[in-house]
Write a protein that holds these residues in place. Sequence first.
Motif, mmCIF file in Angstrom:
data_model
loop_
_atom_site.group_PDB
_atom_site.id
_atom_site.type_symbol
_atom_site.label_atom_id
_atom_site.label_comp_id
_atom_site.label_asym_id
_atom_site.label_seq_id
_atom_site.Cartn_x
_atom_site.Cartn_y
_atom_site.Cartn_z
ATOM 1 N N GLY A 169 0.810 -1.216 0.000
ATOM 2 C CA GLY A 169 0.000 0.000 0.000
ATOM 3 C C GLY A 169 0.832 1.249 0.000
ATOM 4 N N GLU A 170 0.309 2.286 -0.607
ATOM 5 C CA GLU A 170 0.994 3.574 -0.682
ATOM 6 C C GLU A 170 0.146 4.633 0.013
ATOM 7 N N SER A 171 0.807 5.555 0.667
ATOM 8 C CA SER A 171 0.115 6.663 1.325
ATOM 9 C C SER A 171 1.070 7.829 1.390
ATOM 10 N N SER A 172 0.665 8.872 2.093
ATOM 11 C CA SER A 172 1.523 10.057 2.185
ATOM 12 C C SER A 172 2.799 9.779 2.961
ATOM 13 N N VAL A 173 2.796 8.764 3.827
ATOM 14 C CA VAL A 173 3.989 8.457 4.630
ATOM 15 C C VAL A 173 4.584 7.095 4.295
ATOM 16 N N CYS A 174 3.853 6.247 3.596
ATOM 17 C CA CYS A 174 4.325 4.892 3.293
ATOM 18 C C CYS A 174 4.635 4.748 1.806
ATOM 19 N N HIS A 175 5.869 4.366 1.524
ATOM 20 C CA HIS A 175 6.307 4.159 0.156
ATOM 21 C C HIS A 175 7.230 2.942 0.124
ATOM 22 N N GLY A 176 6.931 2.004 -0.739
ATOM 23 C CA GLY A 176 7.774 0.818 -0.840
ATOM 24 C C GLY A 176 7.774 0.020 0.446
ATOM 25 N N ASP A 177 8.951 -0.215 0.970
ATOM 26 C CA ASP A 177 9.088 -1.057 2.174
ATOM 27 C C ASP A 177 9.019 -0.282 3.479
ATOM 28 N N TYR A 178 8.876 1.052 3.414
ATOM 29 C CA TYR A 178 8.989 1.845 4.632
ATOM 30 C C TYR A 178 7.869 2.881 4.762
#
Length: 322
Positions: A169-178
């Motif tokens: 999932g992608e969000s404003s704070v989550c990208h890729g593995d972190y």
Amino acid sequence: MTTTRPTSRITTRITTTDDGSRGVDEPDFLDFAGAEMLRAAGRVEPAEGAAAVDAARRAVREAVERDMAPARLGRGPRRRRFTVAAVAVAAVAAGFFVLPVTGVDGAPPAASANAATFLRDVAATAAEKPAPDARYWKVERRFDIGGPGTVDQTTWYGRTSTVTSHDGGESSVCHGDYCTFPAGDVGQTYWTIGRERVTWDGLAELPTDPKALRAKLLGGSTESRGSVNNQIVHLLVTAPAGPELRAALFEVLAGMDGVQLVGPMKDGEGRRGVAVKWKGPQLSHVLIVDPATSKLLEHREDGKFGPGVTTFLSTGPASELD
């Protein structure tokens, strides 16, 4: 040289036989501050073979020799509090030493005094560890709240942000593995201590005198000990605290009312440690500590909503996200 099997009680002197003809009294390794914890251990199980006993005794002798070396070189005396941890670790590894879970003949152990002794010796071990020096403080945890499975999480605490592992999932704070969470209005990652928010750099300014540190953790309030104990656990796991501060945190926990010694216990990963327990306003707690490293292995909580277990798979400095 053959070694006699250990008796059913711990003594303060080890006796061996030389070719079966005479006994040789070796140094009294239990003549040290904290020996009362070992003497209070009561009945123990026999060792699984002479080789295990020999290995444990060799480990204790080597630890004693290392500790005495500085004095022989003229560098002055050194604290001998290491000895209780050395004896405990070597003997538990050999399988013949057990701290009391129940007292002799089923009576409750003198748990409060033993818990304080154990935790103060862990504090001495913590004080000898090197200070952390890295970009992040990395914590790998496994959560088990009694559901169908467990949840693993890795967190990197940095000066200006906290990063957690992420698996979709992608969000404003989550990208890729972190997922990266900025520090916000404080400007640095912080830990709540009493009524204050203490930043990464501010950890070095906390008092290392146990009495003063306890007052800081209480924040001038009369809150129950459960709040202080939980703050101690959180700091010992998640904060890049220096050795003096870590030692002081263990000293504060040692001085808290109601903390009792449980004894040797394995965590969810099968690692050996020693457990202490206490009861808070709503939850009962069991904390498993590795006396050889002063690291926390596991924190168990139980209350009206059921048990929860957090196993600390690893904690320590890290130079990068990995």
